[in-house]
Design a protein around this motif. Structure first.
Motif, mmCIF file in Angstrom:
data_model
loop_
_atom_site.group_PDB
_atom_site.id
_atom_site.type_symbol
_atom_site.label_atom_id
_atom_site.label_comp_id
_atom_site.label_asym_id
_atom_site.label_seq_id
_atom_site.Cartn_x
_atom_site.Cartn_y
_atom_site.Cartn_z
ATOM 1 N N GLN A 126 -2.333 20.126 68.407
ATOM 2 C CA GLN A 126 -1.250 21.091 68.648
ATOM 3 C C GLN A 126 -1.390 22.626 67.967
ATOM 4 O OE1 GLN A 126 2.089 19.903 66.522
ATOM 5 N NE2 GLN A 126 0.907 18.226 65.479
ATOM 6 N N ASP B 50 -2.338 26.947 55.535
ATOM 7 C CA ASP B 50 -0.946 27.636 55.667
ATOM 8 C C ASP B 50 -0.957 28.986 55.275
ATOM 9 O OD1 ASP B 50 -1.123 27.497 53.058
ATOM 10 O OD2 ASP B 50 0.384 26.036 52.739
ATOM 11 N N GLU C 81 4.020 26.977 56.726
ATOM 12 C CA GLU C 81 3.795 27.725 58.002
ATOM 13 C C GLU C 81 2.236 27.636 58.230
ATOM 14 O OE1 GLU C 81 5.764 31.411 58.560
ATOM 15 O OE2 GLU C 81 6.821 31.093 56.772
ATOM 16 N N ARG D 41 14.048 21.155 57.914
ATOM 17 C CA ARG D 41 13.141 20.072 58.450
ATOM 18 C C ARG D 41 12.979 20.515 60.023
ATOM 19 N NH1 ARG D 41 12.873 15.688 61.628
ATOM 20 N NH2 ARG D 41 15.247 15.596 62.011
ATOM 21 N N ASN D 42 11.658 20.851 60.157
ATOM 22 C CA ASN D 42 11.235 21.387 61.448
ATOM 23 C C ASN D 42 9.988 20.368 61.790
ATOM 24 O OD1 ASN D 42 13.053 23.456 61.965
ATOM 25 N ND2 ASN D 42 12.073 24.537 60.336
ATOM 26 N N ARG D 43 9.269 20.329 60.895
ATOM 27 C CA ARG D 43 7.724 19.634 60.939
ATOM 28 C C ARG D 43 7.750 18.396 60.505
ATOM 29 N NH1 ARG D 43 3.939 22.786 63.668
ATOM 30 N NH2 ARG D 43 4.296 25.100 63.868
ATOM 31 N N THR D 44 8.371 18.212 59.366
ATOM 32 C CA THR D 44 8.397 16.786 58.726
ATOM 33 C C THR D 44 9.407 15.785 59.706
ATOM 34 O OG1 THR D 44 8.162 17.893 56.641
ATOM 35 C CG2 THR D 44 9.071 15.637 56.702
ATOM 36 N N SER D 45 8.781 14.712 60.087
ATOM 37 C CA SER D 45 9.383 13.642 60.980
ATOM 38 C C SER D 45 10.537 13.057 60.027
ATOM 39 C CB SER D 45 8.536 12.850 61.577
ATOM 40 O OG SER D 45 8.120 11.805 60.563
ATOM 41 N N TRP E 148 4.037 18.355 55.009
ATOM 42 C CA TRP E 148 4.421 19.750 55.548
ATOM 43 C C TRP E 148 5.659 20.381 54.688
ATOM 44 C CZ3 TRP E 148 2.395 22.895 58.721
ATOM 45 C CH2 TRP E 148 1.582 22.146 59.771
ATOM 46 N N GLU F 243 9.475 24.187 54.415
ATOM 47 C CA GLU F 243 8.178 23.906 54.855
ATOM 48 C C GLU F 243 6.936 24.769 55.137
ATOM 49 O OE1 GLU F 243 9.407 20.097 57.642
ATOM 50 O OE2 GLU F 243 9.293 22.105 58.609
#
Length: 292
Positions: free
Chosen positions: A178, A165, A150, A91-95, A128, A148
């Motif tokens: 962003q 993506d 990219e 998990r990087n972009r999923t809150s 994501w 996720e």
């Protein structure tokens, strides 16, 4: 005169019924011993079997199945198989808030009650998430693995800008600020060719960093917009060789520092340069070591 003794057939029926009750009692005793011996690990299965026997004897297995399942799950939770931890990988972009809302799980719930396929499908629906897997690690953990998507580029089409993506698929995010540093691609079929374009730009990173936009022309080739409002017209085929030649001339001869506005690379044997009025204008053979 009637006899006080029951008929022989009645005795047989009574004997058979007594035998059935004796065997059922024996099964119940055996299951109870298994529950005590195995503890929490065997509680769910043993209780389920015992409940099945009881419901079958009552003649209402379908009506009582949901109640039995709830009771069994509660017993497994009491025995220690209740959710305590979520282990998430990738998990990087999923809150965290998005993930928890999609799962809708709470600490202390019976871990065996979760439908893992349903949880996986809920995660895969997040913006994501490309792929998701969900597994149990008994007694109390759910293990979640995410792959996720990219971000690759911003796609402008019919006045609308969308994030895409690396597979050329739209990512449904609202705030694009962003991602302002990503290249802007234009054209109806641009997303399907964006991956190839980015690989081309990455082959000459110093030049690639100057590219601010790319326009797909006629579904066949690209026009690049560089910093300084310089347009580069790539050929339909052999674009890598042409792009490498441009990067070499920019590096060795400072081509992009001149008053050039259009660099036409569409012809295989020459480069055509158009400058600002009164500036550079001309052609250059596409041979190593030459510069206009």
């Amino acid at each position: 005169m009637s006899s006080m003794n029951p008929p022989a057939r009645s005795k047989k029926r009574a004997s058979a019924k007594t035998g059935t009750q004796r065997r059922t009692a024996g099964w119940r005793s055996l299951l109870t011993r298994k529950v005590l011996r195995r503890g929490g690990a065997g509680l769910g299965t043993a209780s389920l079997l015992l409940g099945g026997v009881l419901l079958w004897e009552s003649g209402v297995p379908q009506r009582g199945w949901d109640e039995l399942r709830v009771e069994v799950m509660e017993q497994t939770a009491e025995a220690g198989m209740a959710l305590q931890d979520l282990l998430v990988v990738g998990r990087n972009r999923t809150s965290q808030a998005e993930l928890l809302a999609a799962l809708d799980v709470r600490q202390g719930q019976p871990i065996l009650a979760y439908d893992l396929a349903d949880l996986r499908d809920r995660l895969a629906a997040l913006p994501w998430v490309a792929e998701a897997s969900v597994g149990r690690r008994l007694p109390g953990s759910l293990v979640i693995e995410l792959r996720e998507r990219e971000p690759l580029a911003l796609w402008q089409n019919r006045g609308k800008v969308t994030l895409i993506d690396r597979n050329g698929e739209a990512v449904p995010v609202r705030d694009l600020r962003q991602f302002a540093a990503l290249p802007l691609i234009v054209g109806p079929d641009a997303p399907g060719h964006a991956g190839q374009l980015v690989r081309l730009l990455d082959s000459e990173p110093d030049l690639g960093r100057l590219v601010t936009a790319a326009v797909r022309v006629g579904g066949r080739r690209w026009n690049l917009r560089l910093l300084g409002d310089i347009d580069v017209q790539l050929p339909e085929s052999g674009e890598k060789a042409a792009y490498s030649q441009l990067a070499r001339l920019a590096r060795e001869h400072g081509l992009l520092e001149r008053d050039v506005r259009i660099i036409d690379l569409r012809l295989p044997d020459r480069m055509i340069l158009h400058g600002i009025p009164g500036g550079i204008e001309g052609e250059q053979d596409s041979k190593p070591g030459q510069a206009t």
